[in-house]
Design an enzyme around this catalytic site. Structure first.
Site, PDB file in Angstrom:
ATOM      1  CE1 TYR A 113      -3.628   2.587   0.591  1.00 39.25           C
ATOM      2  CE2 TYR A 113      -2.319   3.306   2.460  1.00 39.25           C
ATOM      3  CZ  TYR A 113      -3.362   3.512   1.575  1.00 39.25           C
ATOM      4  OH  TYR A 113      -4.150   4.634   1.683  1.00 39.25           O
ATOM      5  CE  LYS A 117      -3.302   5.290  -1.673  1.00 37.19           C
ATOM      6  NZ  LYS A 117      -4.310   5.952  -2.518  1.00 37.19           N
ATOM      7  CB  THR A 150     -13.494   5.138   3.493  1.00 34.00           C
ATOM      8  OG1 THR A 150     -12.188   4.571   3.653  1.00 34.00           O
ATOM      9  CG2 THR A 150     -13.403   6.642   3.327  1.00 34.00           C
TER      10      THR A 150
END
Length: 173
Positions: A113, A117, A150
């Site tokens: 991840y 990014k 989220t």
């Protein structure tokens, strides 16, 4: 409002989306690259890319590059077109493993991840440099939205889920 489907984990879907969008002959003033996955178990996209790198980075990279001419045609001296890419502060701990972009040697959801990014941040910085040198009326920006409540957290360890549930209303956007 018209909906056009685009699966950023599929290069074929991205190309089909761009073809459908271009057929409409509409200007494109703002492109927001926001789709993503976070901390998913080791998985691959339909094209065989590691899921974080494939969707979070390669999908946005391809989409942006295929739409760049449309953005350039849409921007004017008084109103630049904009590319806004959503990244994460996690990029600060990311390492770009140029010899192992697919995380085949040792898979870590956190590492994959963070690498995706970081790749987004580096891509956006380079794109802005190229757009400026070209005299284009398009700006490329990368942003960190902070901690947002989220569904991205669905793959975290259960203890983190409990802490999130208890604190999200106080600390998350």
């Amino acid at each position: 409002v018209e909906f056009l489907y685009c699966d950023l984990a599929s290069m074929k879907s991205i190309r089909q989306f761009v073809q459908q969008f271009r057929a409409k002959n509409c200007p494109l003033h703002v492109l927001v690259n926001i789709a993503g996955v976070m901390l998913v178990p080791e998985r691959k996209t339909e094209d065989g890319f590691e899921k974080h790198f494939g969707l979070n980075y390669l999908g946005h990279f391809l989409l942006t590059n295929l739409l760049l001419d449309t953005l350039k045609q849409s921007g004017t001296h008084s109103h630049n077109a904009r590319i806004i890419t959503v990244s994460s502060a996690t990029h600060y701990v990311g390492k770009l493993h140029l010899n192992d972009l697919q995380s085949r040697c040792s898979y870590s959801p956190h590492g994959a991840y963070a690498q995706s990014k970081l790749a987004l941040v580096l891509f956006t910085y380079r794109l802005q440099h190229l757009l400026t040198a070209d005299g284009s009326h398009v700006t490329a920006n990368v942003v960190d939205p902070g901690v947002v409540n989220t569904e991205l957290y669905k793959h975290v360890f259960w203890v983190v889920k409990v802490v999130k549930w208890m604190t999200a209303s106080l600390f998350f956007k």
